[in-house]
Write an enzyme that holds these catalytic residues in place. Structure first.
Site, PDB file in Angstrom:
ATOM      1  N   ASP A  70     -11.996  10.253  -0.568  1.00  0.00           N
ATOM      2  CA  ASP A  70     -11.428   9.823   0.180  1.00  0.00           C
ATOM      3  C   ASP A  70     -10.778  11.014  -0.492  1.00  0.00           C
ATOM      4  O   ASP A  70      -9.421  11.922  -0.108  1.00  0.00           O
ATOM      5  CB  ASP A  70     -10.116   9.006  -0.733  1.00  0.00           C
ATOM      6  CG  ASP A  70     -11.035   7.401  -0.552  1.00  0.00           C
ATOM      7  OD1 ASP A  70     -10.506   6.170  -1.694  1.00  0.00           O
ATOM      8  OD2 ASP A  70     -11.661   6.939   0.514  1.00  0.00           O
ATOM      9  N   HIS A 106      -8.374   4.282   5.676  1.00  0.00           N
ATOM     10  CA  HIS A 106      -8.289   4.076   4.006  1.00  0.00           C
ATOM     11  C   HIS A 106      -6.371   4.184   3.804  1.00  0.00           C
ATOM     12  O   HIS A 106      -5.580   3.983   4.384  1.00  0.00           O
ATOM     13  CB  HIS A 106      -8.218   5.698   2.892  1.00  0.00           C
ATOM     14  CG  HIS A 106      -7.736   5.145   1.230  1.00  0.00           C
ATOM     15  ND1 HIS A 106      -8.802   4.573   0.330  1.00  0.00           N
ATOM     16  CD2 HIS A 106      -6.485   5.533   0.950  1.00  0.00           C
ATOM     17  CE1 HIS A 106      -8.386   4.459  -0.927  1.00  0.00           C
ATOM     18  NE2 HIS A 106      -6.934   4.888  -0.577  1.00  0.00           N
ATOM     19  N   ASN A 145     -13.558   7.781   7.334  1.00  0.00           N
ATOM     20  CA  ASN A 145     -13.626   6.203   6.670  1.00  0.00           C
ATOM     21  C   ASN A 145     -11.586   5.975   7.471  1.00  0.00           C
ATOM     22  O   ASN A 145     -10.841   6.656   7.390  1.00  0.00           O
ATOM     23  CB  ASN A 145     -13.386   6.738   4.804  1.00  0.00           C
ATOM     24  CG  ASN A 145     -12.816   5.591   4.446  1.00  0.00           C
ATOM     25  OD1 ASN A 145     -13.505   4.696   4.737  1.00  0.00           O
ATOM     26  ND2 ASN A 145     -12.267   6.042   3.275  1.00  0.00           N
TER      27      ASN A 145
END
Ligand code: GRF
Length: 199
Positions: free
Chosen positions: A152, A111, A109
């Site tokens: 996260d 972020h 991911n």
């Protein structure tokens, strides 16, 4: 040796919005910066511009959301069954157990903050930059991490910092960070493909 698809890393991208990170990956695959191919793009929004970007390139696309698809997690697993690496590029949903299992440590991911600061439930897009400015931070940045069952939270793979300027706003921060994220994401996927980053 002529490279064939079988030598390339097969990438699946999940995106909920504009898809500029997806576009950066597509472009890098075309240019050979990434020895890979974007096989599948999935969005939870049927009108996401990311889907338009993918269809323009002839990439398989799926609209999978909990509203239209009660078994969303299984559907995602099916849609991504043949990819080597799953990239969350502005994807606003939590990843379920089925996909986390089928692609254990193979989901990354991006972020827009220096995790673990300014991450977690509800921290996405403009809200992140707003929180960073309100906290009086002197720097921010982009993080690329392995996805686990906590938002996260997974192992951080790469980070890139930028200084916060005196007159920065949410918009100026977002605009300065986006290309930094594109570059870091492409670099990180390249390092994964080359086995320099071992997932
Ligand atoms: C980017 O800011 C990225 O860091 C975050 O979501 C945004 C996605 O932008 N995860 P786009 O849809 O790829 O343009």
């Amino acid at each position: 040796m002529r490279l064939t698809v079988k030598n390339m890393i097969k990438i699946g991208v999940l995106a909920s919005g504009n898809g500029s990170n997806l576009q950066a990956i597509i472009n890098a695959c075309y240019e050979g910066t990434i020895n890979g191919i974007v096989e599948t793009v999935v969005s939870n929004h049927s009108k996401a511009y990311a889907l338009k970007r993918a269809r323009r390139e002839g990439i398989d696309t799926y609209h999978i959301s909990s509203i239209t698809c009660p078994v969303e997690d299984l559907a995602l697993t099916y849609a991504l069954y043949n990819v080597d690496l799953v990239v969350l590029a502005g994807y606003m949903k939590k990843i379920g157990e089925s996909l986390l299992t089928s692609h254990k440590n193979k989901i990354i991911n991006i972020h827009p903050s220096l995790l673990p600061k300014f991450g977690g439930q509800g921290m996405f897009g403009r809200k992140v930059h707003q929180a960073v400015l309100e906290a009086g931070e002197t720097e921010t940045g982009v993080t690329i991490h392995v996805v686990d069952k906590i938002i996260d939270h997974g192992i951080i793979l790469e980070q890139k910092k930028i200084k916060i300027e005196e007159n920065d706003t949410v918009d100026t921060l977002a605009n300065r960070l986006l290309p930094v994220g594109h570059k870091l994401l492409v670099e990180t996927i390249n390092l994964i493909e080359k086995g320099i980053i071992c997932l």
